[in-house]
Design an enzyme around this catalytic site. Structure first.
Site, short mmCIF file in Angstrom:
data_model
loop_
_atom_site.label_atom_id
_atom_site.label_comp_id
_atom_site.label_asym_id
_atom_site.label_seq_id
_atom_site.Cartn_x
_atom_site.Cartn_y
_atom_site.Cartn_z
N ALA A 1 52.00 40.25 38.43
CA ALA A 1 50.59 39.88 38.38
C ALA A 1 49.71 40.99 37.83
CB ALA A 1 50.11 39.50 39.79
N LYS A 2 50.19 42.24 37.89
CA LYS A 2 49.46 43.40 37.37
C LYS A 2 48.01 43.44 37.84
CE LYS A 2 52.37 43.99 33.28
NZ LYS A 2 53.19 42.76 33.33
N ARG A 3 47.80 43.25 39.11
CA ARG A 3 46.44 43.24 39.64
C ARG A 3 45.94 44.67 39.85
NH1 ARG A 3 46.79 38.58 37.93
NH2 ARG A 3 46.23 36.75 39.17
#
Length: 274
Positions: free
Chosen positions: A95-97
């Site tokens: 998700a690379k949040r």
């Protein structure tokens, strides 16, 4: 407290090999599989991957390709995460949040708390400052989940930031690895649950010897990374590297048997890293 992700991942790698398989339902792949570029096609693609990858150590759904379909796509992702875990697979939500304060806390609840989207681990971006990830690190630790922090990625644009020098002379990428190592030291002697992401095709990589956690290595296969060239990357120890493969395997679909055979070939190619 649930068992730490680092320990569960180490056990999975020892038993099932050091390979992270991607589920990347790109529209071009859906078309290549003769599936519609719709939520129904997304679901059929994901179901085939779940069946083919059952029993592997860890699988990484790329959240963006689900998110593109809105709430219906997220529903497919929720079902896919649940099905993979039921099949004995650890799930890494790609998700690379990354954000700050209450927004980061909300992301943490979604991806590392008790939400239906919560996986065994999640990817995160530290480029608002490693400290901005603290809400995510805290929630992940409370729930026995892991976090893989972007450190040195292989995209050309990343180098201008990641290879820049900090005030003490380290690269920014090295400072991210060192910050993750500091978190992991609290878990010693158990494997740490905070990993980093380091591209397989990079000529220069951070020093990983003190990390004390896993290293996700994307870019193996179709993107040019060689499975036989990863040993000792950045000084990593055996069992620490987790090569990530997506297109190299997914292009073998849609036949489930062919998908699994392609995954097993790659697992055998990286078995020496365990």
């Amino acid at each position: 407290m649930p068992a730490g992700f680092g320990s569960r991942l180490a056990d999975a790698i020892a038993a099932r090999g050091p390979l992270c398989l991607g589920i990347d339902p790109h529209p071009e792949l859906l078309t290549a599989w003769d599936l519609p570029v719709t939520v129904d096609g997304l679901a059929a693609f994901s179901d085939a991957c779940v069946t083919a990858f059952a029993g592997f150590a860890i699988v990484k759904p790329q959240v963006a390709f689900f998110e593109a379909y809105g709430s219906a796509g997220f529903a497919v992702l929720e079902r896919t995460i649940a099905a993979l875990r039921a099949a004995g697979v650890l799930v890494l939500a790609d998700a690379k949040r990354g954000d700050i304060g209450s927004t980061m806390a909300a992301y943490a609840a979604a991806w590392a708390g008790e939400s239906p989207l919560a996986a065994d681990a999640v990817t995160a971006s530290p480029y608002l400052g490693f400290g901005s990830l603290q809400p995510l690190l805290d929630v992940a630790a409370e729930n026995g989940r892991g976090v893989f922090v972007l450190a040195a990625t292989s995209n050309p644009e990343g180098a201008s930031v990641q290879r820049a020098a900090t005030a003490d002379g380290r690269t920014v990428a090295q400072s991210i690895v060192d910050a993750a190592a500091e978190v992991n030291r609290a878990a010693a002697p158990q494997p740490g649950s905070v990993g980093v992401v380091v591209g397989a095709t990079l000529a220069q990589v951070p020093d990983l010897r003190a990390l004390g956690g896993p290293v996700l290595v994307p870019g193996v296969g179709a993107q040019g990374g060689r499975p036989d060239a990863l040993a000792g990357l950045g000084g990593a120890a055996p069992g620490q590297l987790l090569p990530a493969v997506s297109r190299e395997v997914l292009r073998a679909g849609p036949d489930v048997v062919a998908l699994r055979a392609a995954a097993e070939r790659l697992r055998e190619a990286v078995a020496y890293l365990a």
